[in-house]
Every structure is written in C-alpha cells, then in structure tokens.
Enzyme design. Structure first.
Site, PDB file in Angstrom:
ATOM      1  N   GLU A   1       4.416   4.840   2.117  1.00 22.27           N
ATOM      2  CA  GLU A   1       5.560   4.145   2.189  1.00 22.27           C
ATOM      3  C   GLU A   1       6.938   5.217   2.459  1.00 22.27           C
ATOM      4  O   GLU A   1       7.808   4.816   3.182  1.00 22.27           O
ATOM      5  CB  GLU A   1       5.955   3.359   0.998  1.00 22.27           C
TER       6      GLU A   1
ATOM      7  N   CYS B   1      -1.868   4.906  -4.143  1.00 19.07           N
ATOM      8  CA  CYS B   1      -2.022   6.207  -5.159  1.00 19.07           C
ATOM      9  C   CYS B   1      -2.638   5.692  -6.595  1.00 19.07           C
ATOM     10  O   CYS B   1      -3.864   5.329  -6.667  1.00 19.07           O
ATOM     11  CB  CYS B   1      -0.723   7.016  -5.536  1.00 19.07           C
TER      12      CYS B   1
ATOM     13  N   HIS C   1       1.212   8.672  -0.444  1.00 24.22           N
ATOM     14  CA  HIS C   1       2.243   7.517  -0.263  1.00 24.22           C
ATOM     15  C   HIS C   1       2.856   7.215   1.059  1.00 24.22           C
ATOM     16  O   HIS C   1       3.808   7.891   1.637  1.00 24.22           O
ATOM     17  CB  HIS C   1       3.459   8.065  -1.119  1.00 24.22           C
TER      18      HIS C   1
END
Ligand code: GLN
Length: 531
Positions: free
Chosen positions: A505, A362, A503
């Site tokens: 993750e 990001c 994102h």
C-alpha cells in the site's frame, strides 16, 4: 495535503520537487507512537519510519521520500546533544537559539539544491511552544537568502458558524498576527473552510493580514483529496507561489493526469464492498495508506470501493458470516499485538473456505499462515512468537510458525538484534527484494519475477511447514532471494487469496495503482457478480 497538492502543481508545470516534513513533537520518529495517537507510520524506501504526511507527498508527487526528508524536535535535539557530548561546540553554552535553530536551518539547507522547489512543511499549529524554534529557524533561513528565493505559505482555518451562517476570518487574522510578531510574513495564505471563500472575505483577510488578495487562496472541502491539485490550481495557489518567486506563471500546468483520476472517482461504473478486519478500526488515519491503495484499486477498475471496518475481536464471539457475507472481499491489514489476532485467524479461514477474495498484509499474512497450519495441517496450537507471553499466561504451549527474526542481511550487510533491544527503529524496515515463482498469481499480477517492496515488521513466517502447505495448495510464491523468508503466499484453488509480508500500500499512487490492489479489486468485482 496543501504541500502535497502544491508539489503536484509545480510538477505539472515541469519543475522537479522534493517534499520534507518538520514535526515539532519530541519523539525522535513516529515509529513508537500508537496509530491512535498519530495515525499510521509511513515507511520510506530507505527504511525510515515517518509521519503519514510523507505518504501523501509520495502519493501526490510520486517522488520517493528519503530518511532525511523528515525530522522532529526529538531528532534535532538528539543531534545537538550528541554534538555537545562530543565537544563539537568547544565549550559554548548550548541554547535553543542559536544551536537548535542552526540545526534546523542545516536540515532545511541540506536539500536546497536537490530539486527546483523544496517544500518544507512545519507540522503543528502556530502558537505551539515546541514549534517556536522552527519558526525562528525559517525566519533566519529566509533572511539569509537573496530575495524571492523562498516563499512562506501559511494554512489557516476559516470556520463556518452554522448558528449565524457566517464564515469567521478572525482565527486567520490572529494566527497571521502571531506569525508577524515573530517576524514572519506569509506570502500566501491557504484558507481551509467547509465552503469556497466569497470575495468579500478574501479581500478582508488580504487587507488585515497584509497579503495580496490574489494570494489569499480558498481551500474548501472537496469530494476527494485527489481533487485538491485541480481545485487549488483553480483557486490560484500555484500562480500565487510563483508570483512570490517572481516566476512567470505561463504556460499553465498540464493537469490531465489529475483530471483523469477525478473522472474515475466521480464516474464509477459500480461499487464493491471490502471488509477491512483490523484493530484500529475506529480511526481512519490508522490505516491511511491501505485506505488510499484500496481506492486506487477502485480507480484502476473504475469502481467505487466501500470499506466496511470490522474490529477483529467481534469474530471471537460472533459467527464471521454475519459480518462478512455482504462483503465482496476481505483485507487484513498490518498490526501489532495479540488483541484481535484470533478474530483475524477466523476471518482468514472464512475467506479461504468460502472462496472470498482475500488480501493479508503483513500481520494479515501471518494470521493466514497460522490459520492454514492449524486447520489444513492439524497443528492446532500453531501461533506467533509475538504473542508468546499471552499464550503462556493462559497456560498454553504454542508451536511458533511466525518467529522473531534475529539475523538477516540488508544490501549485503548483516543485521543482528535481540529481543532485549530498544523498540524504536529495530524492525526489518524499508525496501527488500523478493523473487516470484514463475506462473504464480503473484508473478502474473506483477508481470515480473523480481520485485522490491517496503517492510516494517519484527516477525517472519517459518518455512518449516512449506512442503506440507504446498501439498495442500498453499504456495509461498514470493521468497527472499536467499529462499529463507516467505514474502508472498497464495492459494492455488481460490479466486484470489494473497498474503504479503511487506506493505504494498505504501507504493500505490492514484494515477499508478499498485498491481496487487488493482487485481484484488478486480477479484472483488468478479465476486460482486456472484453474490
Ligand atoms: N506484528 C507483526 C510483526 O512485527 C506484523 C507487523 C505489521 O503488520 N506491520 O511482524
């Protein structure tokens, strides 16, 4: 963690679960809270900004949370006040009991039949003033259901006093007393302590707290949070919960998935060091999902991942080499605000030139683009509109390569916003698709051409320099389906350099590591053999 691990245990017994969080604080959602206040903001597929506990739920159970799986006093009160303004209450005096408590009960009840078990965690600590309506609501909720259809699990602290080498059960006795005084009797007590609770203490807690001794569960400190399902099973948590529902605890759960995760964590075949260059490096929880996803990348490759937290500002006064040279890979996580951004640009430049594996997430991708436009295309004032007031204050004119997006489409619907909009929930949030360029590192890593990942940002990379960057070997290898918004960037002649606008993750799981994190750690292992 207890709720997440219990969810995993019930799943391992073949039940479907849904996990939900009720936070007594007054913010409508944690989207506007500083990571220092409340740790990371976790984003769901459908674009809700939620508490980081929702991330634990997803990582442990693999069940994607929905917008409606988290609420707060702020959201509950907003809805009550909205109904009051609409005249829904037909002239009644609006009170905490019954109007607020009814709203909470309705929230819990809505999910009632959506899974075999619906686990609702109430945040905070017993005794908090803002928690009271929630406890009252669950008291009524339980009372209104047939027996053995609900169970109350209470997590308490059993502190160990070093000075007298003693575990103290008094705080547990007190918090249970507090619960009983408002009409709640826990079925199961989960006792957090730094060591396993000896039988004597368990019996004592059982007797004084009026809980079956098999339902006093010891939750000692563990090496890894991913040991929790197996450890809590060994301590009897799932059996105690099933007992409260009068369900036969046989056959035992299949915990092979968790044993496998634990085995990878406890028997690594090496260690790699990853530098995380960010802003909130003083607080682990601020980058919780990044932390976990890196660890999952380690599990995928059977290595231990050591994270070196580096506050980005240090590069503004110090040669990046001093801090970064001993690391096998560099990650720049998401973030907001100008502080440290120049340091992140320098770290991205270091990774590009020195051919160190790099992962920009990001804001990390935005900084990598600014670095490339400045140093490869010679546009020395390239910058982000996010920091425009800071540049102007310094009397500088910038060339925005990262711009504020005002119009876009989500699931076929047009979304519009302006810079004057309120800050809460006005970002590009939730899952969006991206199309990957065939043959690119991104496409090879994902093993597919169309992906969907979660977003949380206001600014976007401008494609005006795309052709020039491509001539320099920097590819936008993932794009929004309309080919306007860059989603993934990569460097062709580099061991591993990837930036992503989303994102990844948030979707990584210990037993199903995200492909980008698995590949990033693989690149770090290769790098560790070089240095
Ligand atoms: N601050 C940047 C933006 O709003 C990046 C956000 C992030 O990293 N999550 O676009």
């Amino acid at each position: 963690m207890t709720a997440a691990a219990l969810g995993a245990l019930l799943q391992a017994r073949g039940y479907s679960v849904r996990l939900r969080k009720l936070d007594p604080y007054l913010n409508v959602d944690p989207g506007t809270m500083s990571p220092y206040e409340h740790g990371e903001v976790f984003v769901t597929e459908d674009g809700a900004e939620t508490d980081l506990d929702i991330g634990h739920y997803e990582r442990f159970t693999g069940v994607s949370a929905r917008r409606n799986d988290s609420t707060s006093s702020g959201r509950i009160y907003s809805s009550v006040l909205q109904k009051e303004r609409m005249g829904t209450y037909l002239g009644q005096t609006i009170q905490v009991i019954p109007h607020v408590t009814n709203e909470i009960k309705a929230f819990i009840g809505k999910a009632e039949n959506s899974a075999d078990f619906v686990l609702c965690e109430i945040g905070g600590t017993i005794g908090d003033i803002e928690g009271l309506p929630f406890y009252e609501a669950i008291r009524q909720f339980v009372l209104e259901r047939p027996e053995h259809q609900c169970a109350l699990v209470h997590v308490t602290l059993v502190p160990y006093l070093d000075a007298c080498h003693e575990l103290k059960t008094k705080p547990t006795q007190h918090s249970v007393k507090e619960l009983q005084s408002i009409g709640l009797t826990p079925d199961v007590l989960v006792c957090r302590s730094n060591q396993e609770l000896p039988d004597k203490e368990r019996q004592k807690i059982a007797l004084f707290c009026n809980v079956h001794s098999d339902s006093v569960i010891s939750a000692p400190n563990l090496r890894s949070i991913y040991d929790a399902p197996v450890s809590l099973h060994r301590m009897g948590l799932d059996r105690a919960v099933l007992r409260a529902f009068q369900i036969d605890p046989l056959p035992p759960p299949d915990l092979s998935k968790w044993h496998n995760v634990m085995d990878c964590i406890s028997n690594p075949e090496g260690t790699v060091r990853v530098a995380v260059v960010g802003k909130y490096t003083g607080l682990d929880d601020a980058y919780k999902s990044i932390n976990e996803a890196l660890m999952h990348g380690g599990i995928a490759n059977r290595v231990r991942v050591e994270i070196c937290w580096i506050p980005a500002e240090v590069f503004e006064s110090e040669d990046p080499r001093l801090q970064l040279e001993g690391c096998h890979a560099i990650l720049i996580p998401g973030g907001f605000g100008e502080r440290g951004s120049e340091g992140k640009v320098m770290a991205a430049g270091f990774a590009r030139r020195m051919k160190v594996p790099f992962f920009g997430v990001c804001l990390g991708m935005q900084m990598a683009v600014i670095e490339a436009v400045r140093n490869l295309l010679g546009v020395s004032n390239a910058g982000s509109e996010e920091f425009i007031s800071e540049y102007e204050n310094a009397g500088e004119q910038i060339e925005p390569v990262v711009f504020y997006l005002k119009k876009w489409t989500q699931k076929g619907k047009n979304v519009q916003r302006s810079k004057r909009d309120a800050k809460g929930a006005t970002m590009r949030l939730g899952a969006y698709p991206a199309i990957l360029r065939p043959g690119s590192l991104a496409a090879r890593t994902y093993g597919t051409r169309r992906i969907s990942e979660r977003h949380r940002h206001r600014y976007e990379i401008d494609i005006k320099y795309r052709d020039q960057l491509e001539q320099q070997g920097i590819l936008f290898s993932g794009m929004s389906p309309d080919d306007i918004l860059p989603e993934i960037l990569e460097i062709v002649d580099h061991p591993w350099f990837i930036g992503v606008q989303f994102h990844p993750e948030l979707k990584s799981r210990p037993y199903d590591p995200h492909p980008l994190f698995a590949a990033f750690i693989r690149a770090a292992i290769r790098q560790s053999r070089l240095v």
